[in-house]
Design an enzyme around this catalytic site. Structure first.
Site, PDB file in Angstrom:
ATOM      1  N   LYS A 120       8.876  -0.963   0.642  1.00 26.03           N
ATOM      2  CA  LYS A 120       8.191   0.326   0.869  1.00 26.03           C
ATOM      3  C   LYS A 120       8.984   1.164   1.877  1.00 26.03           C
ATOM      4  CE  LYS A 120       4.760  -0.184  -1.874  1.00 26.03           C
ATOM      5  NZ  LYS A 120       4.682   0.624  -3.081  1.00 26.03           N
ATOM      6  N   SER A 123       2.424   2.202   2.384  1.00 26.98           N
ATOM      7  CA  SER A 123       1.423   1.287   2.941  1.00 26.98           C
ATOM      8  C   SER A 123       1.477   1.312   4.456  1.00 26.98           C
ATOM      9  CB  SER A 123       1.741  -0.122   2.436  1.00 26.98           C
ATOM     10  OG  SER A 123       1.033  -1.078   3.171  1.00 26.98           O
ATOM     11  N   TYR A 161       8.177  -7.260   0.734  1.00 26.50           N
ATOM     12  CA  TYR A 161       7.306  -6.233   0.177  1.00 26.50           C
ATOM     13  C   TYR A 161       7.306  -4.997   1.086  1.00 26.50           C
ATOM     14  CZ  TYR A 161       3.069  -3.536  -0.593  1.00 26.50           C
ATOM     15  OH  TYR A 161       2.206  -2.489  -0.779  1.00 26.50           O
TER      16      TYR A 161
HETATM   17  P1  NAD Z   1      -1.713  -2.983  -8.939  1.00 19.62           P
HETATM   18  O1  NAD Z   1      -0.814  -4.167  -9.080  1.00 19.62           O
HETATM   19  O2  NAD Z   1      -3.130  -3.142  -9.330  1.00 19.62           O
HETATM   20  O3  NAD Z   1      -1.112  -1.733  -9.711  1.00 19.62           O
HETATM   21  C1  NAD Z   1       0.273  -1.533  -9.853  1.00 19.62           C
HETATM   22  C2  NAD Z   1       0.524  -1.204 -11.317  1.00 19.62           C
HETATM   23  O4  NAD Z   1       1.937  -0.989 -11.494  1.00 19.62           O
HETATM   24  C3  NAD Z   1       0.127  -2.339 -12.263  1.00 19.62           C
HETATM   25  O5  NAD Z   1      -0.675  -1.812 -13.286  1.00 19.62           O
HETATM   26  C4  NAD Z   1       1.448  -2.873 -12.791  1.00 19.62           C
HETATM   27  O6  NAD Z   1       1.321  -3.362 -14.111  1.00 19.62           O
HETATM   28  C5  NAD Z   1       2.341  -1.657 -12.679  1.00 19.62           C
HETATM   29  N1  NAD Z   1       3.774  -1.953 -12.515  1.00 19.62           N
HETATM   30  C6  NAD Z   1       4.345  -2.815 -11.637  1.00 19.62           C
HETATM   31  N2  NAD Z   1       5.675  -2.797 -11.795  1.00 19.62           N
HETATM   32  C7  NAD Z   1       5.948  -1.897 -12.766  1.00 19.62           C
HETATM   33  C8  NAD Z   1       7.150  -1.446 -13.379  1.00 19.62           C
HETATM   34  N3  NAD Z   1       8.337  -1.936 -13.033  1.00 19.62           N
HETATM   35  N4  NAD Z   1       7.057  -0.508 -14.352  1.00 19.62           N
HETATM   36  C9  NAD Z   1       5.860  -0.014 -14.734  1.00 19.62           C
HETATM   37  N5  NAD Z   1       4.702  -0.417 -14.204  1.00 19.62           N
HETATM   38  C10 NAD Z   1       4.739  -1.342 -13.229  1.00 19.62           C
HETATM   39  O7  NAD Z   1      -1.610  -2.504  -7.412  1.00 19.62           O
HETATM   40  P2  NAD Z   1      -2.478  -1.431  -6.628  1.00 19.62           P
HETATM   41  O8  NAD Z   1      -3.280  -2.167  -5.630  1.00 19.62           O
HETATM   42  O9  NAD Z   1      -3.113  -0.501  -7.555  1.00 19.62           O
HETATM   43  O10 NAD Z   1      -1.322  -0.700  -5.830  1.00 19.62           O
HETATM   44  C11 NAD Z   1      -0.713   0.496  -6.304  1.00 19.62           C
HETATM   45  C12 NAD Z   1       0.419   0.873  -5.359  1.00 19.62           C
HETATM   46  O11 NAD Z   1      -0.101   1.031  -4.039  1.00 19.62           O
HETATM   47  C13 NAD Z   1       1.509  -0.192  -5.246  1.00 19.62           C
HETATM   48  O12 NAD Z   1       2.755   0.471  -5.154  1.00 19.62           O
HETATM   49  C14 NAD Z   1       1.194  -0.903  -3.954  1.00 19.62           C
HETATM   50  O13 NAD Z   1       2.327  -1.461  -3.355  1.00 19.62           O
HETATM   51  C15 NAD Z   1       0.610   0.225  -3.119  1.00 19.62           C
HETATM   52  N6  NAD Z   1      -0.310  -0.240  -2.071  1.00 19.62           N
HETATM   53  C16 NAD Z   1      -1.365  -1.037  -2.423  1.00 19.62           C
HETATM   54  C17 NAD Z   1      -2.224  -1.499  -1.431  1.00 19.62           C
HETATM   55  C18 NAD Z   1      -3.383  -2.394  -1.779  1.00 19.62           C
HETATM   56  O14 NAD Z   1      -3.934  -3.041  -0.892  1.00 19.62           O
HETATM   57  N7  NAD Z   1      -3.844  -2.468  -3.031  1.00 19.62           N
HETATM   58  C19 NAD Z   1      -2.009  -1.142  -0.099  1.00 19.62           C
HETATM   59  C20 NAD Z   1      -0.941  -0.316   0.214  1.00 19.62           C
HETATM   60  C21 NAD Z   1      -0.086   0.134  -0.784  1.00 19.62           C
HETATM   61  C1  UD1 Z   2      -2.055  -7.297   3.507  1.00 21.81           C
HETATM   62  C2  UD1 Z   2      -0.556  -7.311   3.614  1.00 21.81           C
HETATM   63  C3  UD1 Z   2      -0.045  -5.889   3.628  1.00 21.81           C
HETATM   64  C4  UD1 Z   2      -0.557  -5.134   2.400  1.00 21.81           C
HETATM   65  C5  UD1 Z   2      -2.078  -5.223   2.372  1.00 21.81           C
HETATM   66  C6  UD1 Z   2      -2.663  -4.571   1.150  1.00 21.81           C
HETATM   67  C7  UD1 Z   2       0.006  -9.369   4.815  1.00 21.81           C
HETATM   68  C8  UD1 Z   2       0.549  -9.947   6.074  1.00 21.81           C
HETATM   69  N1  UD1 Z   2      -0.140  -8.035   4.805  1.00 21.81           N
HETATM   70  O1  UD1 Z   2      -2.567  -6.617   4.629  1.00 21.81           O
HETATM   71  O2  UD1 Z   2       1.368  -5.892   3.613  1.00 21.81           O
HETATM   72  O3  UD1 Z   2      -0.146  -3.789   2.461  1.00 21.81           O
HETATM   73  O4  UD1 Z   2      -2.469  -6.598   2.372  1.00 21.81           O
HETATM   74  O5  UD1 Z   2      -2.263  -5.237  -0.009  1.00 21.81           O
HETATM   75  O6  UD1 Z   2      -0.246 -10.065   3.853  1.00 21.81           O
HETATM   76  N2  UD1 Z   2      -8.017 -12.671   5.891  1.00 21.81           N
HETATM   77  C9  UD1 Z   2      -8.727 -13.851   6.068  1.00 21.81           C
HETATM   78  N3  UD1 Z   2      -8.877 -14.673   5.004  1.00 21.81           N
HETATM   79  C10 UD1 Z   2      -8.379 -14.385   3.769  1.00 21.81           C
HETATM   80  C11 UD1 Z   2      -7.652 -13.179   3.593  1.00 21.81           C
HETATM   81  C12 UD1 Z   2      -7.494 -12.359   4.676  1.00 21.81           C
HETATM   82  O7  UD1 Z   2      -9.194 -14.141   7.165  1.00 21.81           O
HETATM   83  O8  UD1 Z   2      -8.546 -15.211   2.847  1.00 21.81           O
HETATM   84  C13 UD1 Z   2      -7.874 -11.759   7.030  1.00 21.81           C
HETATM   85  C14 UD1 Z   2      -6.431 -11.518   7.435  1.00 21.81           C
HETATM   86  O9  UD1 Z   2      -6.003 -12.487   8.324  1.00 21.81           O
HETATM   87  C15 UD1 Z   2      -6.541 -10.114   8.037  1.00 21.81           C
HETATM   88  C16 UD1 Z   2      -7.653  -9.448   7.245  1.00 21.81           C
HETATM   89  O10 UD1 Z   2      -8.393 -10.512   6.654  1.00 21.81           O
HETATM   90  O11 UD1 Z   2      -6.927 -10.202   9.368  1.00 21.81           O
HETATM   91  C17 UD1 Z   2      -7.166  -8.529   6.141  1.00 21.81           C
HETATM   92  O12 UD1 Z   2      -6.270  -9.251   5.304  1.00 21.81           O
HETATM   93  P1  UD1 Z   2      -5.714  -8.662   3.919  1.00 21.81           P
HETATM   94  O13 UD1 Z   2      -6.851  -8.217   3.086  1.00 21.81           O
HETATM   95  O14 UD1 Z   2      -4.801  -9.681   3.339  1.00 21.81           O
HETATM   96  O15 UD1 Z   2      -4.924  -7.358   4.344  1.00 21.81           O
HETATM   97  P2  UD1 Z   2      -3.766  -7.181   5.437  1.00 21.81           P
HETATM   98  O16 UD1 Z   2      -3.335  -8.465   6.027  1.00 21.81           O
HETATM   99  O17 UD1 Z   2      -4.203  -6.114   6.363  1.00 21.81           O
END
Ligand code: NAD
Ligand code: UD1
Length: 343
Positions: free
Chosen positions: A154, A126, A150
């Site tokens: 990572k 991330s 979190y």
């Molecule tokens: P998500 O929660 O929708 O998907 C994660 C999946 O992993 C889920 O289906 C969950 O059931 C499964 N899971 C969790 N723990 C597990 C375990 N111990 N064993 C087997 N399965 C397990 O999340 P996502 O948004 O699809 O994210 C996927 C990956 O990308 C994650 O590692 C997350 O940290 C990373 N990531 C997500 C974002 C985001 O904004 N969505 C941003 C940066 C990184």
């Molecule tokens: C967040 C996480 C980051 C994670 C990412 C994707 C934090 C501090 N960071 O990033 O670790 O990898 O999500 O899952 O939580 N905002 C509002 N109102 C809301 C929600 C968000 O104003 O109700 C604003 C936030 O202040 C920010 C922007 O929207 O400026 C994006 O927020 P968000 O979607 O939560 O993502 P990140 O903070 O970038």
């Protein structure tokens, strides 16, 4: 049929979209997920979209016996590792749960991969590993630091992968650092389905638009940005999914091992919170009531990627616009107001 890929966390938000992209690219996939943050319904819809059942194994990445059975039953080219917990606030409240799931789980997976000599991994990292960036856009050599469990989980996994690459030069460890994934599949059949009140901006906006939440709190309007609200690099989940296909294609082309290779997946463009709210309102035709609130602890002003490395190495570039991100999110949200629980 191309190579067989194990997709951990493949029933989740990014994993489900990537399963479709992998299938379309000709890969054979096996999904391994404990459904802690996803559902059988998501798997059903993926299967419907691709027109055939996907092999799904319900299991936990911390369960080495279960994983060993999966590796014994299949000959994998590599693993795409999405499985993990991702809620920042929850990680502050339950750090052990996060380190156990995200770090111990990844170690168990890597141990089993080692035992079965499968040494190609695409890991979901991330942009959070960059902390508060010193310069923008953020490239892969930027300093890394994290302020919550979190993010630490990572970062720790990234360090483990780096050490693993040093210890054994056979490993190919592509670490994709996602910026802010949003959007949904263009069919409206799969999308992001947060359990409770969303923490992230886009699902919050879409739930306000559909009438599930009354108004958006915008956290801070006094940042040094274009309009005072936070700026992020929103990337369509379909583009992100294609980034994984590009990473696998790249792995297939390699004659020698890559070691640890971090790559940003972002668009390279920042969009402010207010700009996103305005775009979503225009696309959906819905009013999005909002009020300004205090800054959220741990937030940074601006964060956007340099996406040059992904383009030069993987030949990948994000294609979809903010308008398309909003259109697809709105289609998913309005067709499924209660996510996968919508009848
Ligand atoms: P998500 O929660 O929708 O998907 C994660 C999946 O992993 C889920 O289906 C969950 O059931 C499964 N899971 C969790 N723990 C597990 C375990 N111990 N064993 C087997 N399965 C397990 O999340 P996502 O948004 O699809 O994210 C996927 C990956 O990308 C994650 O590692 C997350 O940290 C990373 N990531 C997500 C974002 C985001 O904004 N969505 C941003 C940066 C990184
Ligand atoms: C967040 C996480 C980051 C994670 C990412 C994707 C934090 C501090 N960071 O990033 O670790 O990898 O999500 O899952 O939580 N905002 C509002 N109102 C809301 C929600 C968000 O104003 O109700 C604003 C936030 O202040 C920010 C922007 O929207 O400026 C994006 O927020 P968000 O979607 O939560 O993502 P990140 O903070 O970038």
């Amino acid at each position: 049929m191309k190579n067989k890929i194990l997709v951990t966390g493949g029933a989740g938000y990014i994993g489900s979209h990537t399963c479709i992209a992998l299938h379309e690219a000709g890969y054979d996939i096996v999904v391994y997920d404990n459904l802690s943050n996803s559902s059988h319904e998501a798997m059903n819809r993926i299967s419907n979209l691709i027109g055939k059942p996907i092999e799904f194994i319900e299991g936990d990445i911390r369960d080495s016996e279960s994983l060993k059975k999966v590796f014994a039953d299949h000959q994998f080219f590599g693993v795409i590792h999405f499985a993990g917990l991702k809620a920042v606030g929850e990680s502050v409240a339950k750090p052990l749960m996060y380190y156990n799931n995200n770090v111990s789980g990844t170690i168990t997976l890597l141990e089993v991969m080692t035992e079965y000599n499968v040494k190609r991994l695409v890991f979901s990292s991330s942009a959070t590993v960059y902390g508060d960036p010193e310069t923008l856009p953020i490239d892969e050599s930027s300093k890394r630091s994290c302020t919550n469990p979190y993010g630490q989980s990572k970062l720790v996994v990234e360090h483990i992968l780096e050490d693993l690459a040093v210890s054994d030069s056979d490993w190919n460890l592509i670490t994709l650092r996602y910026f802010n994934p949003v959007g949904a599949h263009s069919s409206g059949q799969i999308g992001e389905d947060p359990n409770d009140i969303p923490n992230n901006l886009m699902p919050y906006i879409s739930q306000v638009a559909v009438g599930k939440l009354s108004q958006l709190n915008i956290f801070g309007n006094d940042y040094a940005t274009i309009d005072g609200t936070g700026v992020r690099d929103f990337i369509h989940v379909t583009d992100l999914a294609q980034g994984h296909v590009a990473a696998l294609n790249y792995l297939e082309q390699q004659n020698s091992a890559l070691g640890f290779l971090p790559i940003n997946l972002g668009t390279g463009t920042g969009t402010s919170v207010l700009e996103l709210v305005t775009a979503f309102s225009e696309v959906s035709g819905q009013k999005i009531p909002y009020q300004f609130a205090d800054r959220r602890a741990g937030d940074i002003a601006s964060c956007y990627a340099s996406a040059d490395k992904a383009q030069s190495l993987l030949g990948w570039q994000a294609k979809l616009s903010i308008t398309e991100m909003c259109q697809d999110t709105w289609r998913w949200q309005s067709m499924n107001p209660h996510g996968y629980d919508t009848v």
